[in-house]
Design an enzyme around this catalytic site. Structure first.
Site, PDB file in Angstrom:
ATOM      1  N   ASP A  18      42.248  44.314  -1.226  1.00  0.00           N
ATOM      2  CA  ASP A  18      40.874  44.244  -0.684  1.00  0.00           C
ATOM      3  C   ASP A  18      40.108  45.573  -0.680  1.00  0.00           C
ATOM      4  OD1 ASP A  18      41.802  41.682  -0.214  1.00  0.00           O
ATOM      5  OD2 ASP A  18      41.447  41.693   1.938  1.00  0.00           O
ATOM      6  N   ASP A  56      39.188  39.673  -1.150  1.00  0.00           N
ATOM      7  CA  ASP A  56      38.802  38.769  -0.078  1.00  0.00           C
ATOM      8  C   ASP A  56      37.543  38.029  -0.542  1.00  0.00           C
ATOM      9  OD1 ASP A  56      39.614  37.919   2.500  1.00  0.00           O
ATOM     10  OD2 ASP A  56      38.040  39.106   3.470  1.00  0.00           O
ATOM     11  N   HIS A  58      35.129  34.810   0.504  1.00  0.00           N
ATOM     12  CA  HIS A  58      34.796  33.721   1.421  1.00  0.00           C
ATOM     13  C   HIS A  58      33.519  32.993   1.005  1.00  0.00           C
ATOM     14  CE1 HIS A  58      37.878  35.250   4.015  1.00  0.00           C
ATOM     15  NE2 HIS A  58      37.223  36.326   4.360  1.00  0.00           N
ATOM     16  N   HIS A  62      32.122  30.685   6.770  1.00  0.00           N
ATOM     17  CA  HIS A  62      33.586  30.661   6.826  1.00  0.00           C
ATOM     18  C   HIS A  62      34.076  30.563   8.279  1.00  0.00           C
ATOM     19  CE1 HIS A  62      37.742  32.312   6.195  1.00  0.00           C
ATOM     20  NE2 HIS A  62      37.645  31.458   5.198  1.00  0.00           N
ATOM     21  N   HIS A 115      31.411  38.673   5.881  1.00  0.00           N
ATOM     22  CA  HIS A 115      31.858  39.700   4.935  1.00  0.00           C
ATOM     23  C   HIS A 115      32.427  39.043   3.689  1.00  0.00           C
ATOM     24  CE1 HIS A 115      35.571  38.555   7.008  1.00  0.00           C
ATOM     25  NE2 HIS A 115      36.210  38.922   5.901  1.00  0.00           N
ATOM     26  N   LYS A 140      41.426  35.518  -2.325  1.00  0.00           N
ATOM     27  CA  LYS A 140      42.014  34.849  -1.150  1.00  0.00           C
ATOM     28  C   LYS A 140      40.944  34.607  -0.095  1.00  0.00           C
ATOM     29  CE  LYS A 140      43.608  39.193   0.893  1.00  0.00           C
ATOM     30  NZ  LYS A 140      42.705  39.153   2.060  1.00  0.00           N
ATOM     31  N   CYS A 184      45.025  43.032   6.470  1.00  0.00           N
ATOM     32  CA  CYS A 184      45.484  42.440   5.209  1.00  0.00           C
ATOM     33  C   CYS A 184      46.628  43.207   4.556  1.00  0.00           C
ATOM     34  CB  CYS A 184      44.301  42.267   4.261  1.00  0.00           C
ATOM     35  SG  CYS A 184      43.117  41.044   4.910  1.00  0.00           S
TER      36      CYS A 184
END
Ligand SMILES: [Zn+2]
Length: 213
Positions: A18, A56, A58, A62, A115, A140, A184
């Protein structure tokens, strides 16, 4: 930085977690000094034969975003007991929240500022990183109703397939770097160990949201 001692080992891999603009100063969920590690990580990506980069990723709205809840603000904790007590007003149905929170560690979810929404500038991986050196870019957190800190398992325990991907390449050791050291990166390292890999961390190649303890 010279040649990293693990870089010449065929059974060692680099996992870059990330390193995205939203996690760097100026981003939506900035990790203090998170930008400082981009250049040294870029150098490592040029040294290792096996490189995986996570992103990351989304959708809007989310389940981990504080904006998906009324009367919640970033860094509040969403708890199963509060959902069951009908204290939570959300864009998600209560049954979905209950099912999710029962599936995650400690039955709770930290709520974050919006984010890494797919397609935004903050979602992008720092351009210093030579992503063409990565054999795999693992996105992810794409399911709207599940967060994913770890590169190996989503927070509800669903496998991402990464452990088997490494095993197919005969990887035994993994150097885990990137952002953030207390979420993470830590969850990825813990899961890598649980999956039987030897994990190497270097505090100079991560930065933390809350602390370096
Ligand atoms: Zn996220």
């Amino acid at each position: 930085m010279g040649l990293h001692p693990l870089a010449s080992e065929a059974s060692a891999a680099l996992l870059v977690v990330d390193q995205q603009y939203d996690f760097e100063p100026g981003g939506a969920l900035p990790v203090p000094n998170g930008h400082e590690i981009a250049a040294p990580i870029a150098e490592l990506m040029n040294q290792f034969q096996t490189v995986v980069v996570t992103q990351d990723s989304h959708p809007k709205g989310h389940i981990s975003f504080a904006s998906s809840y009324k009367n919640k603000k970033p860094f509040d904790i969403l708890k199963l007991a509060d959902v069951e007590a009908k204290k939570i007003d959300s864009i998600f149905d209560r049954e979905i929240l209950v099912r999710y929170l029962k599936s995650v560690p400690e039955q709770q979810q930290v709520l974050w500022p919006d984010h890494c929404v797919v397609g935004t500038s903050g979602w992008k991986i720092n351009s210093k990183l030579p992503i063409e050196k990565a054999q795999l870019i693992l996105q992810k957190g794409k399911r709207v109703d599940c967060d994913s800190y770890s590169a190996f398992f989503e927070n509800d325990g669903t496998s991402t397939g990464l452990a088997n991907w490494f095993r197919a390449k005969n990887i035994q050791k993994i150097l885990v770097v990137g952002l953030a050291g207390d979420f993470c990166v830590a969850w990825s390292a813990k899961d890598a160990e649980r999956e039987g890999f030897e994990v190497v961390m270097d505090k100079n190649l991560t930065r933390f949201i809350y602390s370096s303890a």
